[in-house]
Scaffold this motif. Structure first.
Motif, PDB file in Angstrom:
ATOM      1  N   LEU A  80       0.825  -1.209   0.000  1.00 14.91           N
ATOM      2  CA  LEU A  80       0.000   0.000   0.000  1.00 14.91           C
ATOM      3  C   LEU A  80       0.856   1.255   0.000  1.00 14.91           C
ATOM      4  CD1 LEU A  80      -2.780   1.348   0.237  1.00 14.91           C
ATOM      5  CD2 LEU A  80      -2.600   1.104   2.722  1.00 14.91           C
ATOM      6  N   LEU A  81       1.941   1.258   0.787  1.00 11.16           N
ATOM      7  CA  LEU A  81       2.824   2.423   0.828  1.00 11.16           C
ATOM      8  C   LEU A  81       3.487   2.675  -0.519  1.00 11.16           C
ATOM      9  CD1 LEU A  81       4.595   2.038   4.309  1.00 11.16           C
ATOM     10  CD2 LEU A  81       2.713   3.565   3.674  1.00 11.16           C
ATOM     11  N   VAL A  82       3.906   1.608  -1.192  1.00 13.28           N
ATOM     12  CA  VAL A  82       4.513   1.767  -2.519  1.00 13.28           C
ATOM     13  C   VAL A  82       3.497   2.339  -3.496  1.00 13.28           C
ATOM     14  CG1 VAL A  82       5.476   0.514  -4.486  1.00 13.28           C
ATOM     15  CG2 VAL A  82       6.244  -0.038  -2.183  1.00 13.28           C
ATOM     16  N   ALA A  83       2.261   1.850  -3.436  1.00 12.06           N
ATOM     17  CA  ALA A  83       1.221   2.338  -4.340  1.00 12.06           C
ATOM     18  C   ALA A  83       0.923   3.814  -4.103  1.00 12.06           C
ATOM     19  CB  ALA A  83      -0.044   1.495  -4.182  1.00 12.06           C
ATOM     20  N   ILE A  84       0.805   4.208  -2.833  1.00 11.43           N
ATOM     21  CA  ILE A  84       0.484   5.602  -2.513  1.00 11.43           C
ATOM     22  C   ILE A  84       1.650   6.526  -2.845  1.00 11.43           C
ATOM     23  CG2 ILE A  84      -0.040   7.192  -0.627  1.00 11.43           C
ATOM     24  CD1 ILE A  84      -1.616   4.984   0.714  1.00 11.43           C
ATOM     25  N   SER A  85       2.863   6.141  -2.449  1.00  5.84           N
ATOM     26  CA  SER A  85       4.020   7.015  -2.679  1.00  5.84           C
ATOM     27  C   SER A  85       4.293   7.203  -4.168  1.00  5.84           C
ATOM     28  CB  SER A  85       5.258   6.432  -1.981  1.00  5.84           C
ATOM     29  OG  SER A  85       5.559   5.138  -2.480  1.00  5.84           O
ATOM     30  N   SER A  86       4.214   6.135  -4.953  1.00  2.00           N
ATOM     31  CA  SER A  86       4.456   6.265  -6.390  1.00  2.00           C
ATOM     32  C   SER A  86       3.395   7.141  -7.047  1.00  2.00           C
ATOM     33  CB  SER A  86       4.470   4.884  -7.053  1.00  2.00           C
ATOM     34  OG  SER A  86       3.239   4.216  -6.879  1.00  2.00           O
ATOM     35  N   THR A  87       2.151   7.027  -6.582  1.00  4.42           N
ATOM     36  CA  THR A  87       1.079   7.849  -7.153  1.00  4.42           C
ATOM     37  C   THR A  87       1.256   9.315  -6.807  1.00  4.42           C
ATOM     38  OG1 THR A  87      -0.448   5.974  -6.966  1.00  4.42           O
ATOM     39  CG2 THR A  87      -1.409   8.144  -7.296  1.00  4.42           C
ATOM     40  N   TRP A 202      -8.738  12.033  -9.957  1.00  4.62           N
ATOM     41  CA  TRP A 202      -7.814  11.216 -10.745  1.00  4.62           C
ATOM     42  C   TRP A 202      -6.735  10.597  -9.858  1.00  4.62           C
ATOM     43  CZ3 TRP A 202      -8.619   9.063 -15.115  1.00  4.62           C
ATOM     44  CH2 TRP A 202      -9.386   9.664 -16.095  1.00  4.62           C
ATOM     45  N   ILE A 203      -6.230  11.371  -8.908  1.00  5.09           N
ATOM     46  CA  ILE A 203      -5.183  10.854  -8.009  1.00  5.09           C
ATOM     47  C   ILE A 203      -5.729   9.711  -7.158  1.00  5.09           C
ATOM     48  CG2 ILE A 203      -3.711  11.423  -6.053  1.00  5.09           C
ATOM     49  CD1 ILE A 203      -3.490  14.266  -7.198  1.00  5.09           C
ATOM     50  N   LEU A 204      -6.943   9.872  -6.623  1.00  2.87           N
ATOM     51  CA  LEU A 204      -7.544   8.821  -5.808  1.00  2.87           C
ATOM     52  C   LEU A 204      -7.790   7.563  -6.636  1.00  2.87           C
ATOM     53  CD1 LEU A 204     -10.106  10.977  -3.790  1.00  2.87           C
ATOM     54  CD2 LEU A 204      -7.974   9.986  -2.956  1.00  2.87           C
ATOM     55  N   TYR A 205      -8.219   7.758  -7.869  1.00  2.59           N
ATOM     56  CA  TYR A 205      -8.432   6.600  -8.753  1.00  2.59           C
ATOM     57  C   TYR A 205      -7.133   5.849  -8.999  1.00  2.59           C
ATOM     58  CZ  TYR A 205      -8.915   4.008 -13.099  1.00  2.59           C
ATOM     59  OH  TYR A 205      -8.868   3.026 -14.057  1.00  2.59           O
ATOM     60  N   MET A 206      -6.046   6.577  -9.221  1.00  2.00           N
ATOM     61  CA  MET A 206      -4.767   5.926  -9.507  1.00  2.00           C
ATOM     62  C   MET A 206      -4.213   5.215  -8.282  1.00  2.00           C
ATOM     63  SD  MET A 206      -4.206   6.083 -12.648  1.00  2.00           S
ATOM     64  CE  MET A 206      -2.606   5.276 -12.511  1.00  2.00           C
ATOM     65  N   GLU A 256     -11.779   2.413  -2.005  1.00  2.00           N
ATOM     66  CA  GLU A 256     -12.808   2.965  -2.887  1.00  2.00           C
ATOM     67  C   GLU A 256     -13.856   3.739  -2.096  1.00  2.00           C
ATOM     68  OE1 GLU A 256     -15.928   1.469  -6.375  1.00  2.00           O
ATOM     69  OE2 GLU A 256     -14.579   0.053  -5.387  1.00  2.00           O
ATOM     70  N   LEU A 257     -14.288   3.186  -0.978  1.00  2.00           N
ATOM     71  CA  LEU A 257     -15.270   3.888  -0.142  1.00  2.00           C
ATOM     72  C   LEU A 257     -14.693   5.196   0.405  1.00  2.00           C
ATOM     73  CD1 LEU A 257     -16.781   0.863   1.839  1.00  2.00           C
ATOM     74  CD2 LEU A 257     -17.808   2.109  -0.076  1.00  2.00           C
ATOM     75  N   THR A 258     -13.427   5.154   0.820  1.00  2.00           N
ATOM     76  CA  THR A 258     -12.774   6.372   1.306  1.00  2.00           C
ATOM     77  C   THR A 258     -12.649   7.407   0.205  1.00  2.00           C
ATOM     78  OG1 THR A 258     -11.502   5.023   2.878  1.00  2.00           O
ATOM     79  CG2 THR A 258     -10.732   7.269   2.466  1.00  2.00           C
ATOM     80  N   SER A 259     -12.277   6.957  -0.976  1.00  2.00           N
ATOM     81  CA  SER A 259     -12.147   7.872  -2.118  1.00  2.00           C
ATOM     82  C   SER A 259     -13.481   8.518  -2.454  1.00  2.00           C
ATOM     83  CB  SER A 259     -11.604   7.110  -3.334  1.00  2.00           C
ATOM     84  OG  SER A 259     -10.333   6.582  -3.079  1.00  2.00           O
ATOM     85  N   ASN A 260     -14.556   7.734  -2.418  1.00  2.00           N
ATOM     86  CA  ASN A 260     -15.878   8.285  -2.732  1.00  2.00           C
ATOM     87  C   ASN A 260     -16.287   9.352  -1.715  1.00  2.00           C
ATOM     88  OD1 ASN A 260     -16.166   6.609  -4.954  1.00  2.00           O
ATOM     89  ND2 ASN A 260     -17.221   5.007  -3.805  1.00  2.00           N
ATOM     90  N   ARG A 261     -15.948   9.144  -0.446  1.00  2.00           N
ATOM     91  CA  ARG A 261     -16.277  10.135   0.571  1.00  2.00           C
ATOM     92  C   ARG A 261     -15.459  11.422   0.371  1.00  2.00           C
ATOM     93  NH1 ARG A 261     -17.212   8.147   6.612  1.00  2.00           N
ATOM     94  NH2 ARG A 261     -17.987  10.300   6.550  1.00  2.00           N
ATOM     95  N   ILE A 262     -14.189  11.249  -0.016  1.00  2.00           N
ATOM     96  CA  ILE A 262     -13.350  12.423  -0.266  1.00  2.00           C
ATOM     97  C   ILE A 262     -13.866  13.183  -1.478  1.00  2.00           C
ATOM     98  CG2 ILE A 262     -11.035  13.183  -0.914  1.00  2.00           C
ATOM     99  CD1 ILE A 262      -9.925  10.829   0.700  1.00  2.00           C
ATOM    100  N   ARG A 263     -14.270  12.458  -2.528  1.00  2.00           N
ATOM    101  CA  ARG A 263     -14.796  13.117  -3.727  1.00  2.00           C
ATOM    102  C   ARG A 263     -16.061  13.906  -3.419  1.00  2.00           C
ATOM    103  NH1 ARG A 263     -13.533   7.905  -6.101  1.00  2.00           N
ATOM    104  NH2 ARG A 263     -11.694   8.072  -7.444  1.00  2.00           N
ATOM    105  N   ARG A 264     -16.938  13.313  -2.607  1.00  2.00           N
ATOM    106  CA  ARG A 264     -18.171  14.028  -2.248  1.00  2.00           C
ATOM    107  C   ARG A 264     -17.849  15.255  -1.379  1.00  2.00           C
ATOM    108  NH1 ARG A 264     -20.346   8.678  -1.638  1.00  2.00           N
ATOM    109  NH2 ARG A 264     -19.874   8.752   0.597  1.00  2.00           N
ATOM    110  N   ALA A 265     -16.824  15.168  -0.554  1.00  2.00           N
ATOM    111  CA  ALA A 265     -16.481  16.280   0.326  1.00  2.00           C
ATOM    112  C   ALA A 265     -15.915  17.470  -0.437  1.00  2.00           C
ATOM    113  CB  ALA A 265     -15.489  15.813   1.387  1.00  2.00           C
ATOM    114  N   ILE A 266     -15.166  17.180  -1.520  1.00  2.00           N
ATOM    115  CA  ILE A 266     -14.522  18.268  -2.265  1.00  2.00           C
ATOM    116  C   ILE A 266     -15.343  18.709  -3.463  1.00  2.00           C
ATOM    117  CG2 ILE A 266     -12.237  17.512  -1.562  1.00  2.00           C
ATOM    118  CD1 ILE A 266     -11.872  16.258  -4.295  1.00  2.00           C
ATOM    119  N   ALA A 267     -16.430  17.992  -3.748  1.00  2.00           N
ATOM    120  CA  ALA A 267     -17.240  18.341  -4.926  1.00  2.00           C
ATOM    121  C   ALA A 267     -17.937  19.702  -4.732  1.00  2.00           C
ATOM    122  CB  ALA A 267     -18.272  17.261  -5.176  1.00  2.00           C
TER     123      ALA A 267
END
Length: 267
Positions: A80-87, A202-206, A256-267
């Motif tokens: 998970l750390l590799v995925a987040i840091s590279s993104t 886009w960042i959350l999706y990646m 995915e659930l966390t990303s959806n909540r962040i997207r709704r918060a910043i929309a």
């Protein structure tokens, strides 16, 4: 001279005819491809039930699988750390390249085409190919997986960020330029605030996508949860391998659930 108007019946008849022709062409390509590679479709389909039975019989985690939970969670955390840091690192560079490569913010047309070509080249090389190429230089390590994900993500996000910036209302930039704003003021006051929500999505999706890819890259680089899955699978510890698949699925759903909540918060 009168022309016959297109009636609804004639319109739908022509659409059905075109759809039928396209469908027949696709079926012909499929049949030809099967013949060229000698693929026995019906024989393969008949083996699907037996394969599913074996899968659900052997890959179901058992009480013994709990003993492997500690190493699995540790390697999953590293993945998970590799995925987040590279993104995150790739998104920073991608944002810079996108600003320099978008039609509305590119300083010169030549630089715009160079950035677009580079982004297309990076994103069209599969992450597995990147891992295999980098493996010869950086050996089996987390850094090799990081670079493989970084290059693929850089190309993908540069293209996505570029299109996002180009879709913004150009009149706002023209209004800022009309009142004497310089290039950097136009970018930081006109482009980034407007595009922030879409860029974040886009960042959350990646991050979600790179978590799945990092597992596959780990098979090649000998790191992370991918390597652990390969180890358990080759050791015939299918219950532990099944536990890894289950935990990856749970983690992806949580992301995915966390990303959806962040997207709704910043929309």
């Amino acid at each position: 001279m009168k022309t016959n108007p297109m009636t609804p019946q004639r319109f739908f008849r022509q659409r059905r005819l075109r759809l039928s022709v396209v469908l027949l062409i696709l079926i012909g390509i499929y049949v030809l491809s099967m013949a060229l590679v000698n693929f026995q479709a019906w024989d393969s389909i008949s083996k699907i039930p037996a394969g599913l039975i074996w899968l659900f019989t052997n890959f179901i985690p058992t009480s013994r699988s709990i003993s492997y939970l500690g190493p699995i969670l540790y390697q999953l955390w590293r993945t998970l750390l590799v995925a987040i840091s590279s993104t995150m690192v790739a998104s920073l560079f991608a944002l810079i390249f996108a600003i320099l490569g978008a039609k509305t913010t590119a300083p010169t047309p030549v630089l715009r085409w160079v950035i677009r070509f580079g982004a297309s080249l990076l994103r069209n090389i599969p992450v597995v190919a990147w891992a295999m190429i980098l493996l010869f230089s950086f050996k089996q390590s987390d850094f090799t997986g990081f670079l493989a994900l970084f290059f693929m993500t850089l190309g993908y996000l540069t293209r996505a960020f570029t299109e996002t910036i180009e879709d913004l209302d150009a009149e706002k930039l023209q209004a800022l330029q009309a009142v004497g704003a310089n290039y950097f003021q136009c970018v930081f006051c006109g482009v980034l605030p407007e595009a922030a929500s879409t860029l974040t999505s886009w960042i959350l999706y990646m991050i979600e996508n790179n978590l799945r890819d990092a597992t596959l890259v780990g098979l090649l680089t000998g790191t992370g949860v991918g390597f652990l899955f390969d180890y358990y699978f080759k050791a015939f510890r299918y219950d532990a391998a099944g536990l890894i698949v289950l935990l990856i699925a749970i983690l992806v759903i949580i992301l995915e659930l966390t990303s959806n909540r962040i997207r709704r918060a910043i929309a």
